[in-house]
Design a protein around this motif. Structure first.
Motif, PDB file in Angstrom:
ATOM      1  N   UNK A 150       0.837  -1.210   0.000  1.00  0.00           N
ATOM      2  CA  UNK A 150       0.000   0.000   0.000  1.00  0.00           C
ATOM      3  C   UNK A 150       0.873   1.262   0.000  1.00  0.00           C
ATOM      4  N   UNK A 151       1.931   1.263   0.785  1.00  0.00           N
ATOM      5  CA  UNK A 151       2.853   2.406   0.826  1.00  0.00           C
ATOM      6  C   UNK A 151       3.500   2.606  -0.544  1.00  0.00           C
ATOM      7  N   UNK A 152       3.928   1.534  -1.165  1.00  0.00           N
ATOM      8  CA  UNK A 152       4.538   1.628  -2.495  1.00  0.00           C
ATOM      9  C   UNK A 152       3.542   2.183  -3.516  1.00  0.00           C
ATOM     10  N   UNK A 153       2.310   1.713  -3.421  1.00  0.00           N
ATOM     11  CA  UNK A 153       1.252   2.200  -4.315  1.00  0.00           C
ATOM     12  C   UNK A 153       1.025   3.697  -4.104  1.00  0.00           C
ATOM     13  N   UNK A 154       0.994   4.141  -2.854  1.00  0.00           N
ATOM     14  CA  UNK A 154       0.797   5.564  -2.553  1.00  0.00           C
ATOM     15  C   UNK A 154       1.984   6.404  -3.014  1.00  0.00           C
ATOM     16  N   UNK A 155       3.202   5.868  -2.893  1.00  0.00           N
ATOM     17  CA  UNK A 155       4.391   6.573  -3.385  1.00  0.00           C
ATOM     18  C   UNK A 155       4.310   6.779  -4.899  1.00  0.00           C
ATOM     19  N   UNK A 156       3.901   5.748  -5.588  1.00  0.00           N
ATOM     20  CA  UNK A 156       3.767   5.844  -7.042  1.00  0.00           C
ATOM     21  C   UNK A 156       2.701   6.865  -7.410  1.00  0.00           C
ATOM     22  N   UNK A 157       1.581   6.824  -6.714  1.00  0.00           N
ATOM     23  CA  UNK A 157       0.493   7.768  -6.964  1.00  0.00           C
ATOM     24  C   UNK A 157       0.949   9.204  -6.685  1.00  0.00           C
ATOM     25  N   UNK A 158       1.678   9.397  -5.607  1.00  0.00           N
ATOM     26  CA  UNK A 158       2.205  10.721  -5.271  1.00  0.00           C
ATOM     27  C   UNK A 158       3.156  11.219  -6.348  1.00  0.00           C
ATOM     28  N   UNK A 159       4.026  10.356  -6.823  1.00  0.00           N
ATOM     29  CA  UNK A 159       4.966  10.777  -7.865  1.00  0.00           C
ATOM     30  C   UNK A 159       4.230  11.146  -9.152  1.00  0.00           C
ATOM     31  N   UNK A 160       3.127  10.475  -9.443  1.00  0.00           N
ATOM     32  CA  UNK A 160       2.330  10.813 -10.619  1.00  0.00           C
ATOM     33  C   UNK A 160       1.669  12.178 -10.450  1.00  0.00           C
ATOM     34  N   UNK A 161       1.187  12.466  -9.239  1.00  0.00           N
ATOM     35  CA  UNK A 161       0.592  13.776  -8.966  1.00  0.00           C
ATOM     36  C   UNK A 161       1.629  14.887  -9.065  1.00  0.00           C
ATOM     37  N   UNK A 162       2.821  14.641  -8.559  1.00  0.00           N
ATOM     38  CA  UNK A 162       3.895  15.637  -8.649  1.00  0.00           C
ATOM     39  C   UNK A 162       4.262  15.872 -10.114  1.00  0.00           C
ATOM     40  N   UNK A 163       4.330  14.818 -10.889  1.00  0.00           N
ATOM     41  CA  UNK A 163       4.619  14.938 -12.320  1.00  0.00           C
ATOM     42  C   UNK A 163       3.532  15.742 -13.028  1.00  0.00           C
ATOM     43  N   UNK A 164       2.281  15.465 -12.715  1.00  0.00           N
ATOM     44  CA  UNK A 164       1.165  16.198 -13.316  1.00  0.00           C
ATOM     45  C   UNK A 164       1.204  17.679 -12.920  1.00  0.00           C
ATOM     46  N   UNK A 165       1.476  17.945 -11.633  1.00  0.00           N
ATOM     47  CA  UNK A 165       1.574  19.324 -11.163  1.00  0.00           C
ATOM     48  C   UNK A 165       2.699  20.070 -11.885  1.00  0.00           C
ATOM     49  N   UNK A 166       3.858  19.429 -12.002  1.00  0.00           N
ATOM     50  CA  UNK A 166       4.986  20.057 -12.688  1.00  0.00           C
ATOM     51  C   UNK A 166       4.655  20.329 -14.146  1.00  0.00           C
ATOM     52  N   UNK A 167       3.973  19.399 -14.787  1.00  0.00           N
ATOM     53  CA  UNK A 167       3.571  19.597 -16.183  1.00  0.00           C
ATOM     54  C   UNK A 167       2.646  20.797 -16.308  1.00  0.00           C
ATOM     55  N   UNK A 168       1.660  20.880 -15.410  1.00  0.00           N
ATOM     56  CA  UNK A 168       0.729  22.012 -15.448  1.00  0.00           C
ATOM     57  C   UNK A 168       1.448  23.324 -15.147  1.00  0.00           C
ATOM     58  N   UNK A 169       2.307  23.298 -14.152  1.00  0.00           N
ATOM     59  CA  UNK A 169       2.979  24.516 -13.701  1.00  0.00           C
ATOM     60  C   UNK A 169       4.012  25.010 -14.709  1.00  0.00           C
ATOM     61  N   UNK A 170       4.832  24.124 -15.217  1.00  0.00           N
ATOM     62  CA  UNK A 170       5.968  24.538 -16.036  1.00  0.00           C
ATOM     63  C   UNK A 170       5.735  24.455 -17.546  1.00  0.00           C
ATOM     64  N   UNK A 171       4.689  23.794 -17.983  1.00  0.00           N
ATOM     65  CA  UNK A 171       4.422  23.728 -19.414  1.00  0.00           C
ATOM     66  C   UNK A 171       3.091  24.370 -19.768  1.00  0.00           C
ATOM     67  N   UNK A 172       2.019  23.861 -19.196  1.00  0.00           N
ATOM     68  CA  UNK A 172       0.693  24.368 -19.542  1.00  0.00           C
ATOM     69  C   UNK A 172       0.556  25.843 -19.183  1.00  0.00           C
ATOM     70  N   UNK A 173       0.981  26.208 -17.959  1.00  0.00           N
ATOM     71  CA  UNK A 173       0.861  27.610 -17.544  1.00  0.00           C
ATOM     72  C   UNK A 173       1.701  28.512 -18.433  1.00  0.00           C
ATOM     73  N   UNK A 174       2.879  28.054 -18.808  1.00  0.00           N
ATOM     74  CA  UNK A 174       3.741  28.850 -19.689  1.00  0.00           C
ATOM     75  C   UNK A 174       3.088  29.011 -21.055  1.00  0.00           C
ATOM     76  N   UNK A 175       2.458  27.952 -21.552  1.00  0.00           N
ATOM     77  CA  UNK A 175       1.766  28.036 -22.848  1.00  0.00           C
ATOM     78  C   UNK A 175       0.593  29.010 -22.773  1.00  0.00           C
TER      79      UNK A 175
END
Length: 93
Positions: free
Chosen positions: A21-46
């Motif tokens: 369960x911890x491993x699953x949550x870590x993976x999910x968290x990393x996906x959320x961080x990746x999505x946030x970074x994409x929105x913040x550094x690419x989508x917002x810039x566009x």
């Protein structure tokens, strides 16, 4: 006495389940961080670039006009001050 030696660690029955369960949550968290970074550094810039291309030029033009208006108002004030002192004034320059 005791059948279990002292140096043996007994794991809780739910340990593997919790570990998974911890491993699953870590993976999910990393996906959320990746999505946030994409929105913040690419989508917002566009979006910001699209805004600057469409509205930014208009804002700059409005600023230039506002500055020209302020210069003309100041010129009128100076001319009025000269007229009040009954001085001759040139409207050129």
């Amino acid at each position: 006495m005791n059948d279990i030696p002292d140096n043996i660690i007994i794991l809780h029955p739910d340990f593997e389940k919790l570990k998974t369960e911890v491993e699953k949550l870590r993976t999910e968290l990393s996906m959320f961080v990746l999505e946030r970074d994409n929105l913040l550094y690419q989508e917002c810039k566009n979006i910001e670039m699209a805004y600057m291309l469409s509205v930014g030029a208009l804002e700059y033009k409005a600023y230039e006009i506002e500055c020209a208006i302020l210069r003309l108002k100041r010129k009128v004030e100076l001319i009025q001050a000269k007229k009040n002192r009954q001085e001759n004034c040139s409207l050129h320059g």
